[in-house]
Design a protein around this motif. Structure first.
Motif, PDB file in Angstrom:
ATOM      1  N   ASN A  70       0.348 -15.939   9.387  1.00  0.00           N
ATOM      2  CA  ASN A  70      -0.637 -17.001   9.593  1.00  0.00           C
ATOM      3  C   ASN A  70      -1.956 -16.455  10.127  1.00  0.00           C
ATOM      4  O   ASN A  70      -2.509 -16.961  11.115  1.00  0.00           O
ATOM      5  N   LEU A 175       0.944 -23.360   6.415  1.00  0.00           N
ATOM      6  CA  LEU A 175       1.420 -22.477   7.484  1.00  0.00           C
ATOM      7  C   LEU A 175       2.830 -21.974   7.189  1.00  0.00           C
ATOM      8  O   LEU A 175       3.660 -22.704   6.642  1.00  0.00           O
ATOM      9  N   VAL A 176       3.082 -20.724   7.559  1.00  0.00           N
ATOM     10  CA  VAL A 176       4.435 -20.190   7.477  1.00  0.00           C
ATOM     11  C   VAL A 176       5.143 -20.540   8.788  1.00  0.00           C
ATOM     12  O   VAL A 176       4.703 -20.137   9.862  1.00  0.00           O
ATOM     13  N   HIS A 177       6.234 -21.322   8.698  1.00  0.00           N
ATOM     14  CA  HIS A 177       6.856 -21.849   9.908  1.00  0.00           C
ATOM     15  C   HIS A 177       7.640 -20.830  10.705  1.00  0.00           C
ATOM     16  O   HIS A 177       7.925 -21.033  11.873  1.00  0.00           O
ATOM     17  N   ASP A 178       8.030 -19.729  10.062  1.00  0.00           N
ATOM     18  CA  ASP A 178       8.854 -18.744  10.756  1.00  0.00           C
ATOM     19  C   ASP A 178       8.079 -17.939  11.797  1.00  0.00           C
ATOM     20  O   ASP A 178       8.669 -17.248  12.612  1.00  0.00           O
ATOM     21  N   TYR A 179       6.774 -17.998  11.714  1.00  0.00           N
ATOM     22  CA  TYR A 179       5.978 -17.190  12.638  1.00  0.00           C
ATOM     23  C   TYR A 179       4.890 -18.084  13.216  1.00  0.00           C
ATOM     24  O   TYR A 179       4.279 -18.862  12.487  1.00  0.00           O
ATOM     25  N   PRO A 180       4.638 -17.984  14.543  1.00  0.00           N
ATOM     26  CA  PRO A 180       3.632 -18.871  15.128  1.00  0.00           C
ATOM     27  C   PRO A 180       2.212 -18.480  14.720  1.00  0.00           C
ATOM     28  O   PRO A 180       1.980 -17.364  14.271  1.00  0.00           O
ATOM     29  N   THR A 181       1.277 -19.400  14.893  1.00  0.00           N
ATOM     30  CA  THR A 181      -0.123 -18.994  14.844  1.00  0.00           C
ATOM     31  C   THR A 181      -0.446 -18.476  16.243  1.00  0.00           C
ATOM     32  O   THR A 181       0.433 -18.412  17.102  1.00  0.00           O
TER      33      THR A 181
ATOM     34  N   THR B  89      11.628 -22.706  17.286  1.00  0.00           N
ATOM     35  CA  THR B  89      11.486 -23.398  16.008  1.00  0.00           C
ATOM     36  C   THR B  89      12.750 -23.294  15.155  1.00  0.00           C
ATOM     37  O   THR B  89      13.094 -24.225  14.451  1.00  0.00           O
ATOM     38  N   LYS B  90      13.440 -22.133  15.247  1.00  0.00           N
ATOM     39  CA  LYS B  90      14.586 -21.962  14.354  1.00  0.00           C
ATOM     40  C   LYS B  90      15.855 -22.582  14.919  1.00  0.00           C
ATOM     41  O   LYS B  90      16.735 -22.990  14.161  1.00  0.00           O
ATOM     42  N   THR B 118       0.508 -25.112  20.633  1.00  0.00           N
ATOM     43  CA  THR B 118      -0.779 -24.555  20.259  1.00  0.00           C
ATOM     44  C   THR B 118      -0.561 -23.377  19.309  1.00  0.00           C
ATOM     45  O   THR B 118      -1.443 -23.059  18.518  1.00  0.00           O
ATOM     46  N   CYS B 119       0.602 -22.712  19.423  1.00  0.00           N
ATOM     47  CA  CYS B 119       0.908 -21.589  18.523  1.00  0.00           C
ATOM     48  C   CYS B 119       2.096 -21.923  17.622  1.00  0.00           C
ATOM     49  O   CYS B 119       2.016 -21.793  16.408  1.00  0.00           O
ATOM     50  N   HIS B 120       3.214 -22.291  18.235  1.00  0.00           N
ATOM     51  CA  HIS B 120       4.408 -22.561  17.431  1.00  0.00           C
ATOM     52  C   HIS B 120       4.178 -23.796  16.566  1.00  0.00           C
ATOM     53  O   HIS B 120       3.498 -24.731  16.979  1.00  0.00           O
ATOM     54  N   ILE B 121       4.739 -23.747  15.388  1.00  0.00           N
ATOM     55  CA  ILE B 121       4.433 -24.776  14.395  1.00  0.00           C
ATOM     56  C   ILE B 121       5.562 -25.797  14.390  1.00  0.00           C
ATOM     57  O   ILE B 121       6.733 -25.434  14.216  1.00  0.00           O
ATOM     58  N   GLU B 122       5.231 -27.045  14.585  1.00  0.00           N
ATOM     59  CA  GLU B 122       6.276 -28.069  14.613  1.00  0.00           C
ATOM     60  C   GLU B 122       6.829 -28.302  13.214  1.00  0.00           C
ATOM     61  O   GLU B 122       6.103 -28.183  12.232  1.00  0.00           O
TER      62      GLU B 122
END
Lengths: 251, 123, 386
Positions: A70, A175-181, B89-90, B118-122
């Protein structure tokens, strides 16, 4: 000597971990484990074969990396780069001369060198950037205070700072969900895809490179990287600085 | 007392200021325990409900250091007799897949503002 | 003693209001920076430190004003500084607070600042810089306040304060040394990678600190009608002269090393600094101003007659501040980053918000100096009236 010391430190570390971590879980037998799938090495290293790499392949590597992590595309000098193209002269100006005509402008891949003696780790005031046992220089985005000392410390320009909120430059649906932004105000860089190695997969650029980038354990005499470094002539960037970079370029 | 005309009003202002949260909330609705929507397909979490309710933030805090810094990838749950990736997330969001109906309801009710997202994607 | 700060002339209050207005504007700009991140600055991927860190570097130097009076007074019994010392100590307090604020506004995640204490890292020079700056701040508040209180009660300073005064001398040296080491220990930055960094920080510090002190002492003489004493100012002027000579000498040494060895990695930074590279010449204009100001100040100050004339001395001190502010600030930081590790050349020019935030912090500094000096001078007046 080096190996046994490393093993000793590992062993001592594990023993200490046993009773120091997870105070809230003390007594329960639940707890952290290491994944059986993970790829392990004494010292990860990358070898980039400049003969096999071409412009198209490099773009593929960059695309794979930046997509997976990301990495936003910011159209100004406050941008973020994990792996990018840089002319030979700019990467190896201390090892080039005026008559290197064809090599001078040829683009090479540039990324974090995961130095054995990394100045960025030395200067970080919070240990937000640190060396793993397997040699990977990692960022802990949770801890970084954004002082940018590591950017001044890195002699390779491998680090980027989030001047903007990166989400402003990323498409939410893409966004790729496996890795945070990342969030505004922290530093980031290439991680040798540590999270993929931990799942048993090779780094994204290595997979995308169609064999032009080798990745393996430098301490293993039978590894691909070790063998090819013995057979062919290779360069590392700015060896005189003593940072001991672990990205090798086959010439 | 010298300067009583200055000190006493000063003390009153100070007392009012320090008790601001109490009188500001006078007449506000009483606290009600938020309704959480639990995952339907899964019976229990990796630890007991009581433990998770009290300790989930510490657990996540430990997980992030264990995963990012200490080289551990999985969490062995004695309760479930299974290993799970130490991942917000996983693992967590795999079952609790609706952030609004699970995380946010409690956090909003207790005015907690975690910065995970803010970083991890919901999901 | 603080009550002395709330009784003042109209001029005093107007000055405080002006400062508060400047601080307010700066704070507004900082809120914008908190909201939009450091994208509001002109910093970038290659020049990752700029105006803020430049002010830190410069102001650490100014904080040296105190020790330049402590050494003559306590080690050489030079009594001329007795009346004025408190002003130097209070100025050090204000400048160190400014330094710490400049570090904070430069952070991407200022709310995580405490991580530096939670995860102390002795290998990081920034960790040590935090330790020495906070330590020096504490020492100066303690020493300044305790000695002033003792004077007010017409007694000698308590015996227990003496060790702190002596510790403050090497401690003052340490703040410049450690701040210089922030830069001097980085393997890839040839411009900074020199043993002369710490000495040149000390030299410019001992020139800039007392120079600002002299100017502020003149201001006090005019606006507060209190004379810190001619001998003290003359002694400071001598210190400025010696330190300025050392500062220019060390710059000359650095230029010689780069120019005569002709090692491109060293030389390129100096070429960029004084002549510009690839059309990027903005900084070189400033650098010539800096050098010209420094050299002319030295030529003026070398002659005792010039030092003894208040107007000329003040003018020379302004030149010293201009010279060191450009050299220690913008010059040193920007030229350290350019040419970049990839040998690229670029220009850094701070943006509006960056400048407003910087002015805001200077506002805070001058506010602290004003209030503390008001107290200090008030107490001295009280003593001298009896």
């Amino acid at each position: 000597m080096k190996n046994s010391r490393r093993k000793f430190i590992k062993f001592a570390g594990m023993a200490a971990l046993g009773w120091s971590i997870c105070p809230s879980l003390a007594g329960a037998r639940s707890g952290p484990r290491q994944s059986a799938d993970r790829l392990r090495a004494e010292r990860w290293a990358m070898v980039i074969d400049s003969e096999k790499l071409n412009d198209e392949l490099m773009d593929k590597c960059i695309e794979a990396c930046h997509k997976l992590h990301n990495v936003p595309d910011i159209p100004n000098d406050q941008n973020i780069k994990w792996i990018w193209k840089e002319p030979f002269y700019n990467l190896f100006h201390d090892q080039s001369h005026g008559y290197l005509k064809d090599k001078k402008s040829i683009p090479f891949l540039s990324l974090c060198n995961h130095c054995d003696n990394p100045p960025c780790v030395r200067v970080c005031p919070t240990q937000a950037t640190f060396s793993r046992d397997d040699g990977i220089v990692l960022m802990d985005f949770h801890r970084c205070i954004g002082c940018r000392f590591c950017m001044a410390g890195c002699p390779y320009g491998s680090r980027s700072f989030n001047y903007y909120n990166p989400r402003n430059f990323l498409d939410d649906d893409d966004l790729v969900h496996d890795y945070p932004t990342r969030e505004m105000g922290v530093v980031e860089k290439c991680e040798f895809c540590a999270h993929l190695l931990d799942q048993g997969e090779m780094p994204a650029c290595v997979e995308a490179s169609e064999g032009a980038i080798l990745f393996g354990d430098l301490n293993d005499p039978n590894s691909d990287v070790r063998k090819v470094l013995q057979e062919r002539y290779s360069l590392v960037r700015k060896p005189k600085l003593g940072t001991d970079p672990q990205v090798y370029y086959l010439i | 007392m010298y300067d009583a005309n200055k000190i006493i009003p000063g003390l009153i202002i100070f007392a009012l200021f320090m008790t601001f949260p109490f009188w500001y909330n006078l007449g506000a609705d009483a606290y009600t325990t938020p309704e959480l929507e639990l995952p339907e397909d899964y019976e229990r979490c990796i630890e007991s409900t009581e433990f998770m309710r009290a300790e989930h933030m510490n657990m996540l805090d430990e997980w992030r250091d264990l995963y990012v810094r200490e080289g551990y990838q999985e969490y062995w749950s004695e309760l479930k007799q299974e290993s799970y990736p130490m991942s917000l997330t996983k693992t967590c969001m795999y079952c609790h897949s609706d952030k609004e109906k699970f995380c946010d309801r409690c956090h909003n009710a207790t005015a907690v503002d975690p910065y995970c997202w803010t970083c991890h994607i919901e999901p | 003693m603080l009550e002395k700060a709330i009784k003042g002339s109209a001029l005093y209050w107007i000055w405080l209001l002006v400062l508060l207005a400047v601080i307010g504007v700066g704070f507004g700009a900082y809120l914008q920076q908190l909201d939009q991140g450091l994208s509001v600055t002109a910093l970038n991927r290659d020049i990752s430190w700029g105006l803020y860190i430049a002010q830190l570097t410069f102001l650490v130097g100014v904080a040296a004003s105190a020790v330049m009076m402590v050494i003559p007074m306590y080690l050489h019994n030079h009594k001329a500084f007795a009346r004025m010392l408190i002003l130097g100590e209070f100025m050090a307090v204000a400048t160190i607070i400014m330094c710490l604020l400049f570090v904070v506004v430069d952070l991407g995640q200022p709310q995580r600042l405490w991580n530096v204490v939670l995860y102390p890292t002795p290998s990081s020079v920034l960790f040590w810089d935090m330790v020495v700056l906070n330590g020096y701040l504490f020492l100066n508040i303690l020493i300044g306040w305790v000695t002033l209180q003792a004077e007010r009660k017409r007694v000698g300073p308590p015996r227990w304060i003496k060790p702190f005064i002596y510790i403050s001398i090497p401690w003052a040296i340490s703040i410049h040394t450690v701040t210089a080491f922030l830069y001097a220990g980085l393997p890839g930055r040839d411009f900074w990678l020199t043993a002369s960094m710490a000495p040149s920080f000390l030299a410019s510090a001992f020139a800039a600190g007392p120079a600002l002190l002299i100017l502020l002492a003149f201001a006090v003489k005019i606006f507060a009608k209190w004379d810190p004493g001619r001998e003290a100012i003359q002694s400071l002027a001598k210190i400025v002269t010696y330190a300025l000579a050392a500062y220019l000498f060390l710059i000359g040494c650095k230029i010689f090393t780069a120019a005569y060895s002709m090692v491109p990695d060293k030389l390129a930074h100096w070429e960029y600094l004084y002549f510009g590279l690839e059309g990027h010449t903005m900084l070189s204009v400033f650098m010539w101003v800096s050098t010209a100001a420094g050299v002319s100040a030295l030529l003026i100050l070398l002659f005792p007659k010039n030092r003894q004339a208040d107007n000329i001395l003040a003018f020379a001190c302004v030149l010293v501040l201009i010279s060191t502010w450009i050299e220690k600030g913008m010059g040193l930081i920007t030229a350290g980053f350019v040419p970049t590790p990839m040998k690229e050349v670029l220009t850094y020019a701070p943006t509006g918000p960056e400048i407003l935030i910087t002015l805001g912090i200077y506002g805070i500094g001058f506010l602290i100096i004003t209030v503390l000096w008001k107290v200090g001078i008030g107490v001295r007046r009280e003593i001298e009236a009896t």
